[in-house]
Design an enzyme around this catalytic site. Structure first.
Site, PDB file in Angstrom:
ATOM      1  N   SER A   1       0.793  -1.226   0.000  1.00  0.00           N
ATOM      2  CA  SER A   1       0.000   0.000   0.000  1.00  0.00           C
ATOM      3  C   SER A   1       0.829   1.281   0.000  1.00  0.00           C
ATOM      4  O   SER A   1       0.346   2.311  -0.443  1.00  0.00           O
ATOM      5  CB  SER A   1      -0.967   0.001   1.181  1.00  0.00           C
ATOM      6  OG  SER A   1      -0.302  -0.328   2.375  1.00  0.00           O
TER       7      SER A   1
ATOM      8  N   HIS B   1      -5.293  -3.462  -2.882  1.00  0.00           N
ATOM      9  CA  HIS B   1      -5.027  -2.469  -3.933  1.00  0.00           C
ATOM     10  C   HIS B   1      -4.976  -3.069  -5.333  1.00  0.00           C
ATOM     11  O   HIS B   1      -4.756  -2.356  -6.300  1.00  0.00           O
ATOM     12  CB  HIS B   1      -3.712  -1.740  -3.645  1.00  0.00           C
ATOM     13  CG  HIS B   1      -3.732  -1.022  -2.342  1.00  0.00           C
ATOM     14  ND1 HIS B   1      -4.246   0.242  -2.198  1.00  0.00           N
ATOM     15  CD2 HIS B   1      -3.346  -1.420  -1.111  1.00  0.00           C
ATOM     16  CE1 HIS B   1      -4.154   0.604  -0.932  1.00  0.00           C
ATOM     17  NE2 HIS B   1      -3.615  -0.390  -0.249  1.00  0.00           N
TER      18      HIS B   1
ATOM     19  N   LYS C   1     -11.824   0.558  -2.175  1.00  0.00           N
ATOM     20  CA  LYS C   1     -10.756   1.163  -2.984  1.00  0.00           C
ATOM     21  C   LYS C   1     -11.161   1.088  -4.463  1.00  0.00           C
ATOM     22  O   LYS C   1     -12.019   1.832  -4.889  1.00  0.00           O
ATOM     23  CB  LYS C   1      -9.437   0.495  -2.644  1.00  0.00           C
ATOM     24  CG  LYS C   1      -9.042   0.900  -1.223  1.00  0.00           C
ATOM     25  CD  LYS C   1      -7.873   0.167  -0.631  1.00  0.00           C
ATOM     26  CE  LYS C   1      -7.639   0.724   0.779  1.00  0.00           C
ATOM     27  NZ  LYS C   1      -6.847  -0.163   1.622  1.00  0.00           N
TER      28      LYS C   1
HETATM   29  C1  LIG Z   1      -6.805  -0.273   3.058  1.00  0.00           C
HETATM   30  C2  LIG Z   1      -6.241  -1.585   3.370  1.00  0.00           C
HETATM   31  C3  LIG Z   1      -6.896  -2.451   4.249  1.00  0.00           C
HETATM   32  C4  LIG Z   1      -8.085  -2.025   5.049  1.00  0.00           C
HETATM   33  O1  LIG Z   1      -9.250  -2.017   4.286  1.00  0.00           O
HETATM   34  P1  LIG Z   1     -10.497  -1.150   4.777  1.00  0.00           P
HETATM   35  O2  LIG Z   1     -11.656  -1.733   4.078  1.00  0.00           O
HETATM   36  O3  LIG Z   1     -10.189   0.248   4.401  1.00  0.00           O
HETATM   37  O4  LIG Z   1     -10.579  -1.320   6.272  1.00  0.00           O
HETATM   38  C5  LIG Z   1      -6.388  -3.721   4.409  1.00  0.00           C
HETATM   39  N1  LIG Z   1      -5.268  -4.120   3.759  1.00  0.00           N
HETATM   40  C6  LIG Z   1      -4.593  -3.291   2.941  1.00  0.00           C
HETATM   41  C7  LIG Z   1      -3.356  -3.784   2.262  1.00  0.00           C
HETATM   42  C8  LIG Z   1      -5.055  -1.996   2.736  1.00  0.00           C
HETATM   43  O5  LIG Z   1      -4.382  -1.165   1.968  1.00  0.00           O
END
Ligand SMILES: *Cc1c(COP(=O)(O)O)cnc(C)c1O
Length: 392
Positions: free
Chosen positions: A175, A203, A235
């Protein structure tokens, strides 16, 4: 009592104090903050789905039909048709036997890891894994061995020297760096050493692979290769929530054991309906991913020509390495004065001395938006020169 005020002051003095920016209106590249327009390059809405009118239309219709609240947990009376349909849709989207819908990615990682590993087991975790994976490891009470980022040789040595149940967990796309885990090699190692592989493709889902099926699908890795696939829906998919997908046996086990699935209220069913609609669009609208690829390559070329240090990333996450916390803040502020929003990422989100600007690109950006970013970066390049001179 602990001196909380002193800890906050310490943070301020180290350039680590964080503030929340308030925005109004829909999430799109042009944000309004304090009544002022800002062109944003920091959201995770990679495909521009968050403010897609079709998704609000579907959600509004679903709310008319089913009301808003989730009302109860899945195991009491909260498991709605809409959740069930989404789980089937997610299984087919990811090419897995079955899937479970979680309220957030954070909860999915905590619940899945803590359910699948326990006292006496060993979890192998990439050093740059997301905070929710780290917390899931802690919660599991298993022994945790962190391996150097992406280093499959180091991991193999650790696997060889460990007995008992083993679980390997990694981000698909990292991330804060934007690079992709060596998934094929990880799958091979896990087979050889009888470890359970868990991939969090937060992602990659929507963005990478055929029809946006993610980093695991891009390599053609099956359910046997990657038995536990986690993805988030807030996302690339633009809605909210997360999922885990894999063999029915494992999903059944998680329904019994994953505490963050069991002891929480089901998501509003309308979110599930809108997510199904988003998956249809994401799957078919290849032009979003094609445009994104063009933006990524134009950004990399432009920023590299100006002498900015980028990371080896082909994803929409394109960090500009700075190093120093204050320097990263100064660059971010100078860009903001030019109407550009690019957040500075500092420790503990990234390792000490690796502060950076995390540029994220979205299919919702026009080429002209990208040009504005590049013009801003060109104007602000001298900020980093000042540092280089000081170092010499
Ligand atoms: C954003 C993210 C999460 C968390 O997801 P949410 O639905 O925003 O709680 C988990 N793992 C990774 C790698 C992320 O980037």
């Amino acid at each position: 009592m602990r001196d909380f005020a002193a800890e906050l002051e310490q943070r301020r003095q180290s350039g680590l104090y964080r503030v929340r920016r308030q925005v109004s209106g829909p999430q799109q590249p042009l944000l309004v903050s304090d009544g002022r327009p800002l062109l944003s390059f920091c959201s995770n809405d990679y495909l521009g789905m968050a403010s897609h009118p079709e998704l609000s239309r579907v959600a509004a219709g679903a709310m008319q039909a089913n009301g808003l609240g989730g009302a109860a947990s899945h195991l009491i009376c909260g498991h709605h048709d809409a959740h069930h349909q989404l789980e089937q849709r997610l299984a087919s989207f990811t090419g897995r036997s079955s899937a479970l819908f979680f309220s957030t990615g954070y909860m999915a990682n905590m619940g899945v890891i803590a359910a699948l590993a326990g006292r006496g087991d060993t979890i192998f975790s990439d050093r740059l894994n997301h905070a929710s994976i780290i917390d899931g490891c802690i919660l599991s009470r298993a022994r945790v061995r962190r391996y150097p980022h992406g280093d499959t040789e180091a991991l193999e040595a650790m696997l060889k020297s460990t007995d008992g149940h083993k679980l390997v967990v990694t981000d698909g796309v990292f991330s804060m760096d934007g690079d992709i885990a060596p998934l094929a090699e990880l799958a091979r190692l896990c087979r050889r050493h009888e470890a359970l592989l868990v991939v969090d493709d937060a992602h990659g889902i929507g963005v990478l692979g055929p029809q946006g099926r993610g980093s695991v699908a891009e390599l053609g890795l099956s359910e046997e290769d990657v038995p536990v696939l986690i993805g988030t829906l807030g996302k690339g998919i633009g809605t909210s929530g997360a999922f885990v997908a894999g063999p029915e046996l494992l999903m059944d086990y998680l329904v019994q054991k994953a505490r963050t699935y069991i002891y929480t209220t089901a998501m509003p069913p309308a979110i599930a309906s809108a997510t199904c609609a988003s998956l249809d669009l994401v799957e078919h609208e290849q032009h979003r991913r094609e445009h994104l690829v063009k933006l990524i390559s134009a950004f990399r070329q432009g920023a590299t020509e100006m002498g900015y240090e980028l990371m080896p990333s082909r994803t929409p996450i394109q960090p500009i390495m700075v190093g120093d916390n204050w320097m990263a803040l100064a660059l971010s502020r100078a860009l903001e004065e030019r109407g550009l929003l690019v957040t500075a990422i500092r420790p503990p989100t990234v390792p000490e001395g690796e502060a950076r600007l995390r540029v994220t690109l979205s299919a919702a950006h026009a080429m002209d938006d990208l040009q504005q970013l590049l013009d801003g970066l060109s104007d602000c390049r001298h900020i980093l020169n000042a540092r280089e001179e000081q170092v010499v």
